[in-house]
Enzyme design. Structure first.
Site, PDB file in Angstrom:
ATOM      1  N   ARG A 106       0.842  -1.198   0.000  1.00  0.00           N
ATOM      2  CA  ARG A 106       0.000   0.000   0.000  1.00  0.00           C
ATOM      3  C   ARG A 106       0.879   1.251   0.000  1.00  0.00           C
ATOM      4  O   ARG A 106       1.793   1.384   0.804  1.00  0.00           O
ATOM      5  CB  ARG A 106      -0.943   0.009   1.207  1.00  0.00           C
ATOM      6  CG  ARG A 106      -2.243  -0.732   0.906  1.00  0.00           C
ATOM      7  CD  ARG A 106      -3.252  -0.628   2.040  1.00  0.00           C
ATOM      8  NE  ARG A 106      -2.993  -1.631   3.034  1.00  0.00           N
ATOM      9  CZ  ARG A 106      -2.655  -1.389   4.296  1.00  0.00           C
ATOM     10  NH1 ARG A 106      -2.574  -0.141   4.729  1.00  0.00           N
ATOM     11  NH2 ARG A 106      -2.423  -2.370   5.129  1.00  0.00           N
ATOM     12  N   HIS A 269     -11.227  -4.668  10.822  1.00  0.00           N
ATOM     13  CA  HIS A 269     -10.122  -5.352  10.145  1.00  0.00           C
ATOM     14  C   HIS A 269      -9.889  -6.661  10.903  1.00  0.00           C
ATOM     15  O   HIS A 269      -8.960  -6.776  11.687  1.00  0.00           O
ATOM     16  CB  HIS A 269      -8.890  -4.439  10.208  1.00  0.00           C
ATOM     17  CG  HIS A 269      -7.759  -4.864   9.324  1.00  0.00           C
ATOM     18  ND1 HIS A 269      -6.445  -4.573   9.610  1.00  0.00           N
ATOM     19  CD2 HIS A 269      -7.730  -5.539   8.143  1.00  0.00           C
ATOM     20  CE1 HIS A 269      -5.666  -5.052   8.660  1.00  0.00           C
ATOM     21  NE2 HIS A 269      -6.412  -5.634   7.759  1.00  0.00           N
ATOM     22  N   CYS A 293       0.684  -9.621  10.586  1.00  0.00           N
ATOM     23  CA  CYS A 293       0.913 -10.128  11.948  1.00  0.00           C
ATOM     24  C   CYS A 293       0.223 -11.468  12.198  1.00  0.00           C
ATOM     25  O   CYS A 293      -0.157 -11.784  13.319  1.00  0.00           O
ATOM     26  CB  CYS A 293       0.460  -9.113  12.992  1.00  0.00           C
ATOM     27  SG  CYS A 293       1.472  -7.643  13.053  1.00  0.00           S
ATOM     28  N   ARG A 408       2.060 -12.242  -2.570  1.00  0.00           N
ATOM     29  CA  ARG A 408       0.722 -12.707  -2.180  1.00  0.00           C
ATOM     30  C   ARG A 408       0.199 -13.825  -3.066  1.00  0.00           C
ATOM     31  O   ARG A 408       0.680 -14.028  -4.184  1.00  0.00           O
ATOM     32  CB  ARG A 408      -0.262 -11.521  -2.281  1.00  0.00           C
ATOM     33  CG  ARG A 408       0.118 -10.310  -1.439  1.00  0.00           C
ATOM     34  CD  ARG A 408      -0.701 -10.232  -0.202  1.00  0.00           C
ATOM     35  NE  ARG A 408      -0.289  -9.156   0.704  1.00  0.00           N
ATOM     36  CZ  ARG A 408      -0.960  -8.857   1.807  1.00  0.00           C
ATOM     37  NH1 ARG A 408      -2.064  -9.492   2.114  1.00  0.00           N
ATOM     38  NH2 ARG A 408      -0.525  -7.897   2.619  1.00  0.00           N
TER      39      ARG A 408
HETATM   40  C1  SPV Z   1      -3.379  -5.610   4.534  1.00  0.00           C
HETATM   41  O1  SPV Z   1      -2.283  -5.102   4.284  1.00  0.00           O
HETATM   42  O2  SPV Z   1      -3.971  -5.449   5.609  1.00  0.00           O
HETATM   43  C2  SPV Z   1      -4.024  -6.442   3.535  1.00  0.00           C
HETATM   44  C3  SPV Z   1      -3.568  -6.352   2.178  1.00  0.00           C
HETATM   45  O3  SPV Z   1      -4.963  -7.111   3.851  1.00  0.00           O
HETATM   46  S1  SPV Z   1      -3.987  -4.848   1.456  1.00  0.00           S
HETATM   47  O4  SPV Z   1      -4.904  -5.133   0.394  1.00  0.00           O
HETATM   48  O5  SPV Z   1      -2.760  -4.273   0.973  1.00  0.00           O
HETATM   49  O6  SPV Z   1      -4.612  -4.009   2.456  1.00  0.00           O
HETATM   50 MN    MN Z   2      -5.722  -6.440   5.848  1.00  0.00          MN
END
Ligand code: SPV
Ligand code: MN
Length: 650
Positions: A106, A269, A293, A408
């Site tokens: 991200r 989340h 984690c 991934r």
């Molecule tokens: C995370 O980073 O919490 C994920 C993957 O689940 S992402 O789609 O990058 O958020």
């Molecule tokens: Mn996530």
């Protein structure tokens, strides 16, 4: 504060279409007859105008409407291969996608909430004023899809008809993104109109990778327009930046729950999974953990796995907490996925019959390889940065790993052997009895502890900390990670916290239905707990014991030891559970794990208090809990010294 439909919708400002007649004129001129025919199923005019504006703005060569039919999904797979976004691997149904080396996680510094003047946001949220975001879109998005096909898909973030389920539109010029959407979300083409009118809203997501080159990545932006529930994503492909049904729409859901569904819904989340207890009883858990984690691993430890990333909650008419997974697939980290820790996932990754999109791993002779898979590694191959060989270093002289830390695998959750598919698809949701919060904490909190009441449970969520992980570009150090949801909380943190207190204290719960709330920590290491060396005190398979104990406790089958931080397990109960996984559990290990290191816990509370003191309007309940825990801890310290053995408390 969240004001819907406030300010000017950027899509409309730049696309220039604001009524259905103009929208239909665009469709007539830009969409071929067969795709136009498919689009007739969609009658929601607001959705049609949105789609027309994306076509008008992005100027694709053609438009593809994904009805979700097998033929349409196959067309998307082939488009992605044709464009070179994915390549076939040796195993049937497996493909590899590489994101640019600059786009492996991200892009937090390039991710913004679009805000109207005067809106109060989370101190952790990066914002951009509406006018500036409009300028960006006007500069970079007109014509961004030239030479490409604009694809439109209609998805449901949950089983259609579920109380906390919301529909969304995904628009992209990337075959990889649309292919991923088909694996991760439920296509709801036929139900879209009804769902949008049932819940009164839908989310819109617009992505284009444009010229997806390293030079363009600095121009990449991920925008979330909270007021119009619309996301924009440009010049990147990493799914966390582009597949905005995931974290983009999760952010909208958090916002909506916080401001419009107080005491009714939460958006977290969290994984969702079930454990089978004595007599075959099933107890379901939902648990938060920061990215990277062990959330996926924890979820898959259950006997009845439902989801590994996101959960939408509500309280039903009988006062039972219910959850759905807004996703139907897994976008899972592959590093350290191996036979021992993740047998079911390995069956999918190495066995036959599962469709898998791999990203950013090493490929050698059509076979994917990754760090920590427990297999013999090849000496060379192609990975996220191009050709790779053992010992290759980057510009700074650092060894390049075989696979990126955030590489991934994308697959259907139903492919996992312990997935509870029927329950996952039930719009009634899954009844949740246990909520867990975990981070990555090497020295302070024990492997498991239960909050004495809901307020203390909310405080556990508010107090998660974690070492930085590979899921965000540029993240380093130890971070506070409130609810492991902080990166996805747009509005004021205080508002979100208030919503948590109200929800978990809701009078809709009875004493028997109110969920128990617990902390989990798998990351204590020896030297921090009176041992030697930096090795972890536990291993992946211990998760079964911690969840197993919570399962027994939640059903009243075991008693606990009361301490200032909450309720801790008794040795004999854990010993029995460790026997169940064929593992010794010496009393000395129990002592290392569960003794209270008072100074460390107090320092942790001080850190949280200091941080929350800087945040406006934080509910005073939080500080009361911190203060009373601190007072009790200091009292214990006076009695027993700075390290209180768990035996002294039993
Ligand atoms: C995370 O980073 O919490 C994920 C993957 O689940 S992402 O789609 O990058 O958020
Ligand atoms: Mn996530």
């Amino acid at each position: 504060m969240l004001e819907l439909k406030k300010g000017k919708d950027i899509l409309e400002s730049v696309g220039g279409i604001n009524n259905i007649t103009e929208a239909r004129a665009i469709f007539d001129s830009k969409i071929d007859v067969s795709n136009r025919k498919k689009l007739e199923t969609i009658t929601n005019e607001e959705a049609l105008i949105k789609i027309a504006n994306t076509i008008s703005m992005c100027q694709p060569d053609s438009v593809f409407i994904n009805s979700g039919s097998p033929e349409d999904v196959q067309w998307i797979r082939e488009y992605s291969l044709r464009q070179g976004e994915e390549k076939k691997l040796a195993k049937e149904g497996h493909t590899i996608h590489f994101d640019l080396p600059e786009d492996q996680a991200r892009l937090v510094k390039q991710t913004f909430y679009i805000v109207n003047e005067g809106e109060q946001m989370s101190s952790l949220a990066k914002t951009i004023p509406r006018a500036e975001a409009t300028d960006y879109v006007k500069t970079f998005m007109p014509g961004i899809m030239a030479g490409k096909t604009l694809m439109v898909g209609f998805y449901s973030r949950g089983p259609v008809g579920a109380e906390a389920c919301y529909p969304a539109i995904e628009i992209s010029s990337s075959g990889y993104v649309m292919h991923s959407a088909e694996l991760l979300y439920r296509n709801c083409f036929a139900d879209f109109n009804a769902e949008a009118s049932r819940v009164g809203l839908f989310f819109t997501n617009l992505h284009s990778e444009g010229k997806n080159t390293p030079e363009n990545v600095p121009n990449a932006r991920i925008f979330m327009d909270r007021s119009w529930f619309t996301t924009y994503s440009t010049f990147c492909t990493y799914a966390g930046n582009t597949l905005l049904l995931k974290k983009g729409n999760h952010r909208f859901s958090v916002d909506y729950a916080t401001y419009y569904k107080i005491e009714e819904q939460l958006s977290e989340h969290m994984f969702i999974t079930g454990m089978t207890g004595p007599g075959g009883r099933k107890t379901f858990f939902a648990g938060a953990a920061p990215s990277g984690c062990g959330k996926t691993t924890t979820a898959m430890v259950g006997t009845d796995f439902i989801g590994d990333d996101l959960a939408q909650f509500w309280i039903d008419k009988d006062g039972i907490l219910r959850a759905i997974n807004p996703e139907k697939g897994i976008f899972g980290i592959v590093e350290d996925v191996n036979r021992e820790g993740d047998p079911y996932l390995m069956d999918c990754l190495r066995g036959d019959g599962t469709e898998v999109i791999w990203s950013n791993v090493l490929v050698k002779d059509g076979v994917p390889h990754w760090v920590g898979n427990g297999e013999v590694a090849p000496e060379d191959g192609i990975n996220f940065q191009g050709e790779w060989f053992k010992g290759k270093t980057d510009a700074a002289g650092k060894p390049i790993p075989m696979s990126h830390k955030n590489s991934r695998c994308t697959l259907l959750a139903s492919a996992i052997a312990n997935h509870a598919t029927e329950l996952s698809e039930n719009p009634e949701g899954t009844p949740i009895k246990v909520i867990t919060y975990s981070g990555r904490d090497s020295d302070t909190m024990p492997p498991v502890w239960v909050a004495k009441n809901s307020d203390a449970g909310v405080a556990i969520g508010a107090s998660i900390v974690s070492k930085a992980t590979a899921t965000e570009v540029g993240a380093t150090g130890v971070n506070r990670q409130p609810w492991a949801n902080a990166p996805f909380i747009p509005g004021a943190l205080a508002d979100y916290m208030k919503a948590q207190f109200l929800f978990f204290n809701s009078a809709k719960f009875s004493d028997s239905t109110r969920p128990i709330m617990a902390g989990l920590n798998y990351f204590l290491n020896k030297e921090n707990r009176g041992g030697e060396g930096t090795a972890l005190l536990g291993e992946k398979k211990d998760v079964k014991v911690w969840l197993g104990w919570l399962e027994l406790f939640a059903n009243g089958d075991v008693q606990a030891i009361t301490t200032p931080i909450g309720l801790l397990p008794k040795y004999d109960d854990l010993l029995a559970l460790f026997k169940g996984i064929n593992k010794e559990y010496p009393h000395s290990l129990y002592e290392m794990q569960f003794s209270l290191y008072i100074d460390k816990i107090v320092a942790r509370i001080d850190l949280q208090e200091e941080a929350y003191n800087k945040e406006p309007n934080i509910p005073k309940t939080l500080f009361e809990i911190y203060e009373s825990q601190k007072a009790e801890l200091l009292q214990l310290k006076e009695q027993f010294g700075p390290i209180v053995s768990i035996s002294q408390l039993s």
